[in-house]
Design an enzyme around this catalytic site. Sequence first.
Site, PDB file in Angstrom:
ATOM      1  N   HIS A   1      31.658  40.607  33.983  1.00  0.00           N
ATOM      2  CA  HIS A   1      32.575  41.563  34.614  1.00  0.00           C
ATOM      3  C   HIS A   1      33.668  40.929  35.450  1.00  0.00           C
ATOM      4  O   HIS A   1      34.569  41.620  35.901  1.00  0.00           O
ATOM      5  CB  HIS A   1      31.798  42.539  35.477  1.00  0.00           C
ATOM      6  CG  HIS A   1      31.519  42.038  36.872  1.00  0.00           C
ATOM      7  ND1 HIS A   1      30.830  40.879  37.118  1.00  0.00           N
ATOM      8  CD2 HIS A   1      31.849  42.535  38.084  1.00  0.00           C
ATOM      9  CE1 HIS A   1      30.740  40.694  38.418  1.00  0.00           C
ATOM     10  NE2 HIS A   1      31.356  41.667  39.038  1.00  0.00           N
ATOM     11  N   GLY A   2      33.606  39.633  35.726  1.00  0.00           N
ATOM     12  CA  GLY A   2      34.650  39.080  36.581  1.00  0.00           C
ATOM     13  C   GLY A   2      34.443  37.605  36.861  1.00  0.00           C
ATOM     14  O   GLY A   2      33.645  36.947  36.194  1.00  0.00           O
TER      15      GLY A   2
ATOM     16  N   GLY B   1      33.652  36.117  40.049  1.00  0.00           N
ATOM     17  CA  GLY B   1      32.551  35.806  40.959  1.00  0.00           C
ATOM     18  C   GLY B   1      32.990  34.753  41.961  1.00  0.00           C
ATOM     19  O   GLY B   1      33.618  33.757  41.609  1.00  0.00           O
TER      20      GLY B   1
ATOM     21  N   ASN C   1      29.382  48.703  37.494  1.00  0.00           N
ATOM     22  CA  ASN C   1      28.109  48.913  38.193  1.00  0.00           C
ATOM     23  C   ASN C   1      27.571  50.288  37.819  1.00  0.00           C
ATOM     24  O   ASN C   1      28.057  51.306  38.323  1.00  0.00           O
ATOM     25  CB  ASN C   1      28.320  48.914  39.723  1.00  0.00           C
ATOM     26  CG  ASN C   1      28.598  47.547  40.295  1.00  0.00           C
ATOM     27  OD1 ASN C   1      28.397  46.544  39.641  1.00  0.00           O
ATOM     28  ND2 ASN C   1      29.042  47.518  41.531  1.00  0.00           N
TER      29      ASN C   1
ATOM     30  N   MET D   1      42.577  37.401  42.659  1.00  0.00           N
ATOM     31  CA  MET D   1      43.976  37.653  42.950  1.00  0.00           C
ATOM     32  C   MET D   1      44.862  36.482  42.506  1.00  0.00           C
ATOM     33  O   MET D   1      44.581  35.337  42.829  1.00  0.00           O
ATOM     34  CB  MET D   1      44.102  37.846  44.459  1.00  0.00           C
ATOM     35  CG  MET D   1      45.492  38.048  44.954  1.00  0.00           C
ATOM     36  SD  MET D   1      45.471  38.326  46.729  1.00  0.00           S
ATOM     37  CE  MET D   1      44.891  36.749  47.319  1.00  0.00           C
TER      38      MET D   1
ATOM     39  N   PRO E   1      38.573  41.513  35.136  1.00  0.00           N
ATOM     40  CA  PRO E   1      39.627  41.068  36.043  1.00  0.00           C
ATOM     41  C   PRO E   1      39.302  39.697  36.628  1.00  0.00           C
ATOM     42  O   PRO E   1      38.129  39.371  36.834  1.00  0.00           O
ATOM     43  CB  PRO E   1      39.611  42.125  37.140  1.00  0.00           C
ATOM     44  CG  PRO E   1      38.203  42.620  37.168  1.00  0.00           C
ATOM     45  CD  PRO E   1      37.687  42.493  35.758  1.00  0.00           C
TER      46      PRO E   1
END
Lengths: 145, 493
Positions: free
Chosen positions: B416-417, B419, B341, B393, B390
């Site tokens: 970025h990930g 979501g 961000n 979890m 990343p």
Amino acid sequence: MGRKKRFEFLEHTADAYVAAYGKDLAEAFESAAVAMFDVMTNVAKVNPAVEDRVEVAAEDEYALLYSWLEALLVKSEVNRMLFSKFKILGLDKTSEGFRLQARIWGEKFDPSKHLQKVGVKAVTYHRMEIVKDPDRVTLKFILDI
Amino acid sequence: MGEEEGRHPTEKVPLEKVNDYAWRIPQYRQAMRVPGMVFSDKDLLSKMQSDRTLQQCANVACLPGIYKYSITLPDGHEGYGFPIGGVAATDYNEGVISPGGVGYDINCGVRLLTTNLSEKDIRPKLVQLTNVIFDNVPSGLGSRRKDFKVTVHDLDRLVTEGVRNVIDQGLGWPEDAEHCEELGCMKNANPDKVSATAKNRGLTQIGTLGSGNHFLEIQKVDKICDSKAAKTFGIDHEGQVTVMIHCGSRGFGHQVCSDYLRVMERAVQRYKIVLPDRELACAPGKSQEAEDYYQAMACAVNYAFVNRQTIMHWVRQSFQQVFKEDAERFGLKLVYDVAHNIAKIEEHKVDGGQRKKVWVHRKGATRAFPAGNPELPPDYSGAGQPVLIPGSMGTSSWLLVGTEKAMEVSFGSTAHGAGRMMSRSAAKRNYRGGDIKKALEQRGIYVRAASAIVLAEEADQAYKNVDVVVDVSDKVGIATKVARFVPIAVVKG
């Protein structure tokens, strides 16, 4: 309260989407505060032992709700407090907008006593609504998690 | 609020298929200055159509000075004003800068460490190591290290100097800074532009992981896709142990965002900027408001770099404590630290092939610069920039590498990930923290969490599959796969 729930969590994919209720704007603001701390912990287990005061001013009612919750969040983080009881003493229209004064109660965060839920990063204006019906005010807002 | 213009969830956003992984939002509204561009496969796209992601992408296309198109990445979902998983570049002089295009958690980001250990070396002590890390790295509500306290004066220096400041205090190794985006310090940081409230929030939370989707994982390499790049980044075999740290600028950054959203609301009035949504509040790039925000944002960026640096240091100490040998013996080298961000001043090719100085807003997006870019550390110059994505979890996380294609089509950026796809309340209804922990442990993943509720909310079933997001990035070519990691231990707030 008992007769009606003070707040509930609405469906939202990423964050906490809150609906808070009251018979008037002041009471709805109090419910909103309880809801925010219920995101972080089980509010029922937070003893309202220590008193503090909050005063905020803002240009309109939306900004006032934002500022009120943000002021509580900041106090909680900076003083490592959790709050569970809120009393709005005055919510007045002024020449510049609105002003709110409140007494708040809570205690120091104690991980051995207080359930840890999720931290609130910020209050947002996203999907914020203030709906005033004759006998009930509903606030909706999203807390960034 | 922001709804007056009729941007209801049901609004149908027109889409034109470019190819299997790119969809164009035409300029269907008069206010759109450029089209939208969505990099996604069909399934991810249908998720985006279930909330306001695509409307928000179209809203961003209305920003003054925006170039080419407003970009939504495969992990795109509804955010505050701007979608999360998006990129927007605006002209440095004629365009605007918007705090909503960065987000509340300024420089929320990831760092990856490699070790020279294999899974079998670490298994016997995994539980002990995880417990020691959990004790050494503050996580969850209100926790902090008693031996790491800073004054307001210290904090001002820390956010001005970035990771160097704490490395000089012994919290890290000198070479760590080179492997951070911006060398771990944005130079334009000016603490005079940060409110006392933000500083007060920052004082109590420096060196803490936080909660929500933030985590610290001990992982192992599960698959190597590009062995040459992997080798450059210090990864040479499957089963190799790595550590990933995911967190941001805590209350300091959140308050900077909040403070400047207010400043920008007034700026919108003052400069008579017409916006489709109040949450896009912004200021002209050359205004005082823009300069102030950019300087304050840089402080929050540095705060987050320092936050991850201190946490990494305590991870190294934990290895030392458990294995009773110097941390250096285990490698524990920083591969890279990336921001997810952030807003940056960069030069990019825009329509017509001209190079322009632009404000690049990356909100839930990772910079993905190619080999040879001068922003890269010398040892990575031949390979390209490491990109860290990343997962949720208990699932996989990825290392990718930046490409020339990213410079051409996405202002040097990728996803970025994972979501989220399930709400926190639905996750809590469906899962219990204890069950999640047990299920993970049955798969050999040891878990320590400050909150059982966060465990349920962060259940991996509540997230999109990060592998699919990474696939799209790889297929579009805006960052290509290097290696995949799976956790063997998780520390959560």
